[in-house]
Design a protein around this motif. Structure first.
Motif, short mmCIF file in Angstrom:
data_model
loop_
_atom_site.label_atom_id
_atom_site.label_comp_id
_atom_site.label_asym_id
_atom_site.label_seq_id
_atom_site.Cartn_x
_atom_site.Cartn_y
_atom_site.Cartn_z
N ASN A 78 58.39 25.23 32.98
CA ASN A 78 58.58 25.11 34.43
C ASN A 78 57.45 25.76 35.21
N LYS A 79 56.31 26.02 34.50
CA LYS A 79 55.13 26.55 35.18
C LYS A 79 53.91 26.36 34.27
N PHE A 80 52.73 26.35 34.88
CA PHE A 80 51.47 26.33 34.17
C PHE A 80 50.62 27.50 34.67
N PRO A 81 50.34 28.50 33.86
CA PRO A 81 49.52 29.62 34.31
C PRO A 81 48.13 29.19 34.78
N TRP A 82 47.59 28.14 34.17
CA TRP A 82 46.25 27.68 34.54
C TRP A 82 46.27 26.68 35.69
N ARG A 83 47.46 26.22 36.11
CA ARG A 83 47.57 25.29 37.23
C ARG A 83 48.87 25.53 37.97
#
Length: 226
Positions: free
Chosen positions: A146-151
């Motif tokens: 539920n998340k992308f650290p790079w985006r």
């Protein structure tokens, strides 16, 4: 100034090389050339995927060694890149089974925006290529995220669910095995919990320990299919 030109030259060379081998076929070229054909009666299994597959053998190499599994994951790859290298890294290795785990980097727009139907289509094309070559197919669900650290601007939750439903339906209609990692690993927010991942996308060893028996069971089920 010379240092600046040297750096720019290096970057230009790297980008040119990347553009010339966008699917990164060279990554496993040498390893593939050294791999003997399966022995009579051997049921070879190849894992095709992105960083989640690529990092699996790093985190738990014994899983692959003990089962004679072959890892052909490449970090950061989208389904389009995997489709382009599918012949070299799967078909030519003559496996009995391929385990495909793909799609999260398309959702992260690693190579730009993609329609979820096109992402699924690339995975379906890999499955169909395998079937033509008498390779049994295990279609893995995308892992919860539920998340992308790079985006951070992209929230993947709904697209992950949509893609997984498409993969599950396709597998059922085409007598293929659907490997459901998602249900076994998702928290109540449809994400990958902290005890299974440091970044919410890539499993840690505990995450891979959950995945391993599920994968083995799916492979056995695929081998048993007529």
């Amino acid at each position: 100034m010379k240092n600046v030109f040297a750096i720019l030259s290096f970057i230009a060379g790297t980008l040119t090389a990347s553009a010339q081998d966008w699917p990164n076929i060279k990554r496993y070229q040498e390893a593939n050339s050294k791999l003997a054909a399966p022995a009579a009666g051997q049921k070879r299994v190849v894992y095709m995927g992105d960083s989640i597959t690529d990092f699996w053998i790093v985190n738990d190499s014994t899983f692959f060694a003990a089962n004679n599994y072959i890892d052909r994951g490449i970090s950061g790859q989208t389904t389009g890149q995997m489709l382009l290298r599918f012949r070299q890294d799967v078909i030519n290795l003559k496996p009995a089974v391929v385990v495909i785990l793909a799609g999260i980097n398309d959702i992260a727009e690693n190579n730009g925006p993609s329609k979820i139907e096109d992402v699924a289509g690339n995975i379906f094309s890999m499955a169909e290529l395998a079937r033509v070559h008498h390779i049994k197919v295990v279609l893995s669900s995308v892992l919860p995220a539920n998340k992308f650290p790079w985006r951070p601007s992209i929230i993947p939750t709904e697209k992950v669910t949509i893609l997984n439903n498409m993969l599950k339906d396709y597998a059922a209609k085409n007598n293929m095995v659907y490997l459901d990692y998602f249900t076994a690993m998702a928290d109540d927010k449809r994400g990958l919990p902290a005890n299974l991942s440091k970044d919410g996308v890539h499993p840690n060893l505990e995450g891979y320990k959950i995945m391993a028996p599920l994968a083995k069971a799916a492979i056995a089920k695929a081998l048993a299919k007529k």
